[in-house]
Design a protein around this motif. Structure first.
Motif, mmCIF file in Angstrom:
data_model
loop_
_atom_site.group_PDB
_atom_site.id
_atom_site.type_symbol
_atom_site.label_atom_id
_atom_site.label_comp_id
_atom_site.label_asym_id
_atom_site.label_seq_id
_atom_site.Cartn_x
_atom_site.Cartn_y
_atom_site.Cartn_z
ATOM 1 N N UNK A 1 0.835 -1.190 0.000
ATOM 2 C CA UNK A 1 0.000 0.000 0.000
ATOM 3 C C UNK A 1 0.869 1.238 0.000
ATOM 4 N N UNK A 2 0.233 2.372 -0.128
ATOM 5 C CA UNK A 2 0.963 3.640 -0.109
ATOM 6 C C UNK A 2 1.571 4.005 -1.442
ATOM 7 N N UNK A 3 1.084 3.407 -2.537
ATOM 8 C CA UNK A 3 1.661 3.689 -3.853
ATOM 9 C C UNK A 3 1.520 5.154 -4.227
ATOM 10 N N UNK A 4 0.357 5.728 -3.959
ATOM 11 C CA UNK A 4 0.117 7.123 -4.338
ATOM 12 C C UNK A 4 1.030 8.090 -3.619
ATOM 13 N N UNK A 5 1.122 7.936 -2.303
ATOM 14 C CA UNK A 5 1.982 8.827 -1.511
ATOM 15 C C UNK A 5 3.454 8.648 -1.858
ATOM 16 N N UNK A 6 3.830 7.451 -2.306
ATOM 17 C CA UNK A 6 5.225 7.186 -2.671
ATOM 18 C C UNK A 6 5.549 7.669 -4.084
ATOM 19 N N UNK A 7 4.546 8.174 -4.818
ATOM 20 C CA UNK A 7 4.782 8.670 -6.173
ATOM 21 C C UNK A 7 4.671 7.597 -7.246
ATOM 22 N N UNK A 8 4.019 6.481 -6.929
ATOM 23 C CA UNK A 8 3.924 5.378 -7.873
ATOM 24 C C UNK A 8 2.509 5.185 -8.409
ATOM 25 N N UNK A 9 1.668 6.207 -8.241
ATOM 26 C CA UNK A 9 0.384 6.326 -8.930
ATOM 27 C C UNK A 9 0.358 7.763 -9.440
#
Length: 161
Positions: free
Chosen positions: A97-105
C-alpha cells in the motif's frame, strides 16, 4: 453481489465504474470471490495485482474499466495513445500500500508524461511504510482512463461467531 454505492435520499443509482477511485476495490472483491476455505476452517486468499483482479472479475462477468499492462516506458507511451482518454492514471503493480503517496500512482495527460512517469517507476524502488526499508522493485505498470469520483465510502463488517 452489488458493486455500486448505496443510494441516499433523492439520489439516483450510479454505475460502479464511475465510482472507482483506485484498483484496491478490484483486488478486495476478487480476493473474496476467489478465496477458498481450507479443511481446518482457515481461509486462504490469493495475492494478486490489480491487473490480475480486473481480469478475474471480467471473466466472472463483472464490468471493469478497460486498462493495459505495460513493462516499459515506450509501451506506456503507446498504451496512452491507444487508450484514447485525455487523462489517464499510471499505477505501479506491487504488493504494498501507499503507492500514491510514494509517487507510484500518477495522473498523466500526454504520451510524454506517461513515458516519463513509467521511466521513473520502472527505474526506482517503491518505498512506503508498507515495504521493506530498501523498497520493492516495479516490473509492471497498469495504465487506464482516469475517472471522476463523486463520493467514496468505506464499510467494515465484523462477524462474531
Amino acid at each position: 453481489m452489488a458493486l455500486g454505492r448505496l443510494q441516499g435520499p433523492g439520489e439516483s443509482y450510479r454505475h460502479p465504474r464511475t465510482d472507482v477511485r483506485d484498483g484496491s476495490c478490484f483486488i478486495r472483491i476478487a480476493n473474496r470471490l476467489f478465496s477458498r476455505t481450507l479443511i481446518d476452517g482457515a481461509s486462504e486468499t490469493m495475492k494478486i495485482h490489480e491487473y490480475q483482479a480486473r481480469e478475474l472479475l471480467a471473466q466472472a462477468g463483472i464490468p471493469v474499466p478497460a486498462a493495459r499492462v505495460v513493462e516499459s516506458a515506450a509501451a506506456a507511451q503507446a498504451a496512452f495513445q491507444a487508450n484514447g482518454s485525455p487523462v489517464q492514471v499510471l499505477k505501479a503493480q506491487v504488493f504494498a500500500g501507499g503507492r500514491g503517496k510514494a509517487g507510484f500512482v500518477k495522473l498523466v495527460k500526454s504520451p510524454e508524461e506517461a513515458r516519463a512517469a513509467a521511466e521513473f517507476m520502472l527505474t526506482h524502488r517503491m518505498v512506503s511504510p508498507q515495504t521493506p526499508p530498501q523498497g520493492l522493485p516495479v516490473k509492471k505498470l497498469l495504465i487506464a482512463a482516469a475517472v471522476e469520483i463523486s463520493h467514496e465510502y468505506y464499510l467494515g463488517v465484523a462477524v462474531d461467531r
